[in-house]
Enzyme design. Structure first.
Site, PDB file in Angstrom:
ATOM      1  CG  HIS A  52      -1.720  -1.156   1.407  1.00 22.65           C
ATOM      2  ND1 HIS A  52      -2.757  -1.085   2.636  1.00 22.65           N
ATOM      3  CD2 HIS A  52      -2.372  -2.382   0.256  1.00 22.65           C
ATOM      4  CE1 HIS A  52      -3.764  -2.346   2.100  1.00 22.65           C
ATOM      5  NE2 HIS A  52      -3.013  -3.012   0.900  1.00 22.65           N
ATOM      6  CD  GLN A 107      -4.152  -9.400  -0.480  1.00 26.19           C
ATOM      7  OE1 GLN A 107      -4.564  -9.797   0.676  1.00 26.19           O
ATOM      8  NE2 GLN A 107      -2.561  -8.896  -0.052  1.00 26.19           N
TER       9      GLN A 107
HETATM   10  P1  GDP Z   1      -2.763  -0.846  -2.709  1.00 23.46           P
HETATM   11  O1  GDP Z   1      -2.228  -0.811  -3.007  1.00 23.46           O
HETATM   12  O2  GDP Z   1      -4.530  -0.440  -3.173  1.00 23.46           O
HETATM   13  O3  GDP Z   1      -2.873   0.949  -1.458  1.00 23.46           O
HETATM   14  O4  GDP Z   1      -2.568   0.545  -4.150  1.00 23.46           O
HETATM   15  P2  GDP Z   1      -1.396   0.748  -4.510  1.00 23.46           P
HETATM   16  O5  GDP Z   1      -0.065   1.058  -4.053  1.00 23.46           O
HETATM   17  O6  GDP Z   1      -0.315  -0.849  -4.609  1.00 23.46           O
HETATM   18  O7  GDP Z   1      -0.804   0.967  -5.879  1.00 23.46           O
HETATM   19  C1  GDP Z   1      -1.481   2.295  -6.284  1.00 23.46           C
HETATM   20  C2  GDP Z   1      -0.899   3.329  -7.095  1.00 23.46           C
HETATM   21  O8  GDP Z   1      -0.813   4.231  -7.391  1.00 23.46           O
HETATM   22  C3  GDP Z   1      -0.490   3.937  -5.611  1.00 23.46           C
HETATM   23  O9  GDP Z   1       1.514   3.892  -6.720  1.00 23.46           O
HETATM   24  C4  GDP Z   1      -0.592   5.728  -5.496  1.00 23.46           C
HETATM   25  O10 GDP Z   1       0.978   6.070  -5.246  1.00 23.46           O
HETATM   26  C5  GDP Z   1      -1.085   5.931  -6.950  1.00 23.46           C
HETATM   27  N1  GDP Z   1      -2.217   6.115  -6.527  1.00 23.46           N
HETATM   28  C6  GDP Z   1      -3.426   5.956  -5.954  1.00 23.46           C
HETATM   29  N2  GDP Z   1      -4.228   7.020  -6.542  1.00 23.46           N
HETATM   30  C7  GDP Z   1      -3.285   7.949  -7.514  1.00 23.46           C
HETATM   31  C8  GDP Z   1      -4.388   9.039  -8.193  1.00 23.46           C
HETATM   32  O11 GDP Z   1      -5.381   9.400  -8.237  1.00 23.46           O
HETATM   33  N3  GDP Z   1      -3.601   8.892  -9.220  1.00 23.46           N
HETATM   34  C9  GDP Z   1      -2.288   8.817  -9.582  1.00 23.46           C
HETATM   35  N4  GDP Z   1      -2.082   8.854 -10.968  1.00 23.46           N
HETATM   36  N5  GDP Z   1      -1.697   7.759  -8.777  1.00 23.46           N
HETATM   37  C10 GDP Z   1      -2.174   7.153  -8.225  1.00 23.46           C
HETATM   38  P1  IMO Z   2      -2.862  -5.257  -1.912  1.00 19.97           P
HETATM   39  O1  IMO Z   2      -3.054  -5.149  -0.872  1.00 19.97           O
HETATM   40  C1  IMO Z   2      -2.853  -6.898  -5.957  1.00 19.97           C
HETATM   41  C2  IMO Z   2      -2.587 -11.490  -5.953  1.00 19.97           C
HETATM   42  C3  IMO Z   2      -0.718 -12.275  -6.266  1.00 19.97           C
HETATM   43  C4  IMO Z   2      -1.407 -13.111  -7.192  1.00 19.97           C
HETATM   44  C5  IMO Z   2      -2.819 -13.511  -5.586  1.00 19.97           C
HETATM   45  C6  IMO Z   2      -1.912 -14.637  -4.802  1.00 19.97           C
HETATM   46  O2  IMO Z   2      -1.352  -4.337  -2.472  1.00 19.97           O
HETATM   47  O3  IMO Z   2      -3.776  -4.200  -3.170  1.00 19.97           O
HETATM   48  P2  IMO Z   2      -0.596 -14.063  -2.459  1.00 19.97           P
HETATM   49  O4  IMO Z   2       0.610 -14.279  -2.599  1.00 19.97           O
HETATM   50  O5  IMO Z   2      -2.211 -13.434  -1.646  1.00 19.97           O
HETATM   51  O6  IMO Z   2      -1.065 -16.112  -2.531  1.00 19.97           O
HETATM   52  O7  IMO Z   2      -1.085 -14.598  -3.948  1.00 19.97           O
HETATM   53  O8  IMO Z   2      -2.775 -12.419  -5.241  1.00 19.97           O
HETATM   54  N1  IMO Z   2      -2.062 -10.644  -5.002  1.00 19.97           N
HETATM   55  C7  IMO Z   2      -2.383  -9.205  -5.221  1.00 19.97           C
HETATM   56  N2  IMO Z   2      -1.975  -8.325  -5.899  1.00 19.97           N
HETATM   57  N3  IMO Z   2      -2.851  -6.230  -5.289  1.00 19.97           N
HETATM   58  C8  IMO Z   2      -2.215  -7.069  -3.910  1.00 19.97           C
HETATM   59  O9  IMO Z   2      -2.543  -7.099  -2.675  1.00 19.97           O
HETATM   60  C9  IMO Z   2      -1.934  -8.652  -4.074  1.00 19.97           C
HETATM   61  N4  IMO Z   2      -1.571  -9.174  -2.853  1.00 19.97           N
HETATM   62  C10 IMO Z   2      -2.051 -10.560  -3.329  1.00 19.97           C
HETATM   63  O10 IMO Z   2      -0.208 -11.532  -7.178  1.00 19.97           O
HETATM   64  O11 IMO Z   2      -2.117 -13.554  -7.964  1.00 19.97           O
HETATM   65 MG    MG Z   3      -0.665  -2.500  -3.702  1.00 19.57          MG
END
Ligand code: GDP
Ligand code: IMO
Ligand code: MG
Length: 462
Positions: free
Chosen positions: A50, A233
């Site tokens: 995250h 996830q």
């Molecule tokens: P999460 O796992 O749901 O917390 O999301 P991640 O952090 O894995 O992926 C979201 C990505 O998009 C991160 O790099 C954030 O900094 C970025 N992000 C979140 N909201 C926005 C948005 O509104 N615009 C852009 N361009 N990036 C965003």
């Molecule tokens: P956040 O919280 C995206 C995916 C993996 C795989 C499947 C199972 O950042 O959104 P695991 O390691 O849990 O057994 O993998 O789930 N996966 C995610 N994909 N964001 C995640 O977390 C994920 N956590 C697991 O890529 O397909």
């Molecule tokens: Mg993520």
């Protein structure tokens, strides 16, 4: 952003396949919370990544709730799987001036991820060959497997005298499975190092406040505090209601808050559902709206980001080749896995899936993220229906991966220039898109994401 529902827990849940921007969403709420409030994770482990921005720097949280920079209490809940050394290392990334240890607690019921769980995960995935799930390799499935088969070690166990003995028994069992089932011999040198890190993590865990999740939640609610349950996830990773078997091993949906914290379902309020203005997926499994279809799935399986950049120095968002459009979406959205660095597969927003996710999570508010990523497109699409066996439907079939699905799309023209240039308002075309989604999904969008940092949003004014 202020939470509406004070007397109940508000789940914040990803409505797609993860990476919807949950971290940023939680961080925005956290800035309005006080020390009488709580942010809690209720499932998953360090498979999550995250991302939040703080003071011009980005942090990727895997186990620590994304509200760490606020004042609220933070808790790792009973439904989680915790890798002690990963947790310890993550706490070291928090700047020294942020005091958080007094606000942090961990459930005794959370399951420990052992070094052998991590090995079991990666070795078993490799042996699956083209049947692999594409797991993050963090030991999530083997740890939950031990929980369900009643062999797991939990955080509360570390205080027992026989902990080391029990650790050894479980570890030896895992080594036997590795050898007999997967023909994998654990290298003692490398393993000693990971075991050392595991026990340093255990020592760190012992220094923390261990608290029953349900008691903590009850205390906070009784005092009128607010609680946000940070999902990890996405909905379609849910072990039962996701795209099985391409799922994770926990309940990612709002219902998971009850079992993940040990609280009655009646304590859970409407969820904040969060989705991107398009769709992404890391790992294997069905993705009906994927740009470039199977070609994209295969490409993302094998390629590293730098290689892709070399092959597609100018990936056209308006190319006639959908695969190249997908590459452009990945590049513009920086869609690279925050945990594993893998390419995220990209596609258009899928209304049938989002509708289903809204329904099963009781999402009463929506957040639409990354709309700015579409700035460079001339035309964007959303999938409004599927055609399955000649029938038009928005129902989600039992097993998405076994159906031949044709997606029906609606196109939208894109605004000129960049969203950031519109002074906290949305250009007409973006507003049309947002209004269409609200009408079709039947839920209000509370803000739209226009960039990665906390202030990069347009709050609802329409
Ligand atoms: P999460 O796992 O749901 O917390 O999301 P991640 O952090 O894995 O992926 C979201 C990505 O998009 C991160 O790099 C954030 O900094 C970025 N992000 C979140 N909201 C926005 C948005 O509104 N615009 C852009 N361009 N990036 C965003
Ligand atoms: P956040 O919280 C995206 C995916 C993996 C795989 C499947 C199972 O950042 O959104 P695991 O390691 O849990 O057994 O993998 O789930 N996966 C995610 N994909 N964001 C995640 O977390 C994920 N956590 C697991 O890529 O397909
Ligand atoms: Mg993520």
């Amino acid at each position: 952003m202020k939470l509406k529902n004070k007397s109940k827990i508000t789940p914040l849940i990803g409505l797609q396949w993860g990476d919807e921007g949950k971290g940023k969403g939680v961080a925005r709420i956290a800035s309005s919370l006080s020390k009488n409030d709580l942010i809690v994770r209720f499932q998953g482990g360090n498979n999550a990544g995250h991302t939040i921005w703080q003071g011009g720097k980005s942090y990727v949280f895997k186990l620590i709730p994304s509200g760490i920079f606020g004042r609220a209490q933070i808790h790792l809940g009973a439904g989680m799987v915790v890798n002690p050394s990963a947790f310890f290392n993550e706490t070291k990334t928090i700047p020294k001036n942020i005091s958080f240890l007094k606000r942090l607690s961990v459930s005794p019921h959370a399951v420990l991820i052992l070094p052998t769980h991590v090995l079991l995960d990666s070795v078993s995935e490799t042996k699956k060959g083209d049947k692999k799930i594409g797991s993050t390799g963090r030991g999530i499935a083997p740890a939950y497997t031990d929980l369900v088969s009643r062999n797991a070690l939990r955080v509360g166990d570390i205080f027992q005298k026989d902990f080391k003995k029990r650790y050894q028994v479980l570890c030896d069992q895992h080594k036997k499975i590795l050898l007999n089932l997967y023909k994998y011999k654990v290298s003692s040198e490398k393993f000693k190092k990971s075991e050392g890190n595991f026990f340093s993590g255990i020592k760190f865990l012992k220094s923390l406040t261990i608290k029953n999740s349900a008691d903590l939640v009850a205390e906070i609610l009784a005092k009128g505090g607010k609680i946000i349950a940070e999902g990890a996830q996405g909905t379609f990773h849910d072990i039962r209601f996701g795209n099985y078997p391409f799922v994770t091993s926990s309940h990612t949906i709002a219902g998971g808050v009850a079992t993940g914290l040990g609280i009655p379902p009646s304590w859970i309020g409407g969820a904040i559902g969060i989705c991107k203005a398009y769709a992404t997926k890391v790992g294997e499994g069905p993705f009906p709206t994927e740009l470039g279809g199977e070609r994209s799935a295969v490409w993302c399986r094998d390629k590293k980001f730098n290689y892709e950049k070399e092959k597609f120095p100018n990936p056209g968002p308006n190319s006639k080749d959908e695969f190249r459009q997908g590459v452009a979406l990945r590049r513009l959205g920086n869609e690279i896995g925050a945990v594993t660095g893998r390419l995220r597969r990209t596609g258009w927003l899928d209304i049938p899936l989002i509708k289903y996710a809204i329904k099963i999570n009781n999402a009463t508010e929506l957040v639409l993220t990354k709309l700015d990523v579409l700035d460079n497109f001339k035309k964007i699409k959303v999938c409004t229906h599927y055609i399955i066996n000649g029938r038009r439907t928005t129902d989600i079939p039992f097993d998405l991966s076994r159906e031949k699905i044709k997606c029906v799309y609606k196109s939208f023209p894109v605004w000129r220039g960049k969203l950031e240039d519109y002074d906290n308002k949305l250009p007409r075309e973006a507003l049309d898109y947002v209004r269409y989604l609200e009408k079709t999904l039947g839920v209000k969008i509370i803000y739209v994401g226009t960039g990665p940092e906390e202030h990069h949003v347009v709050e609802r004014y329409w």
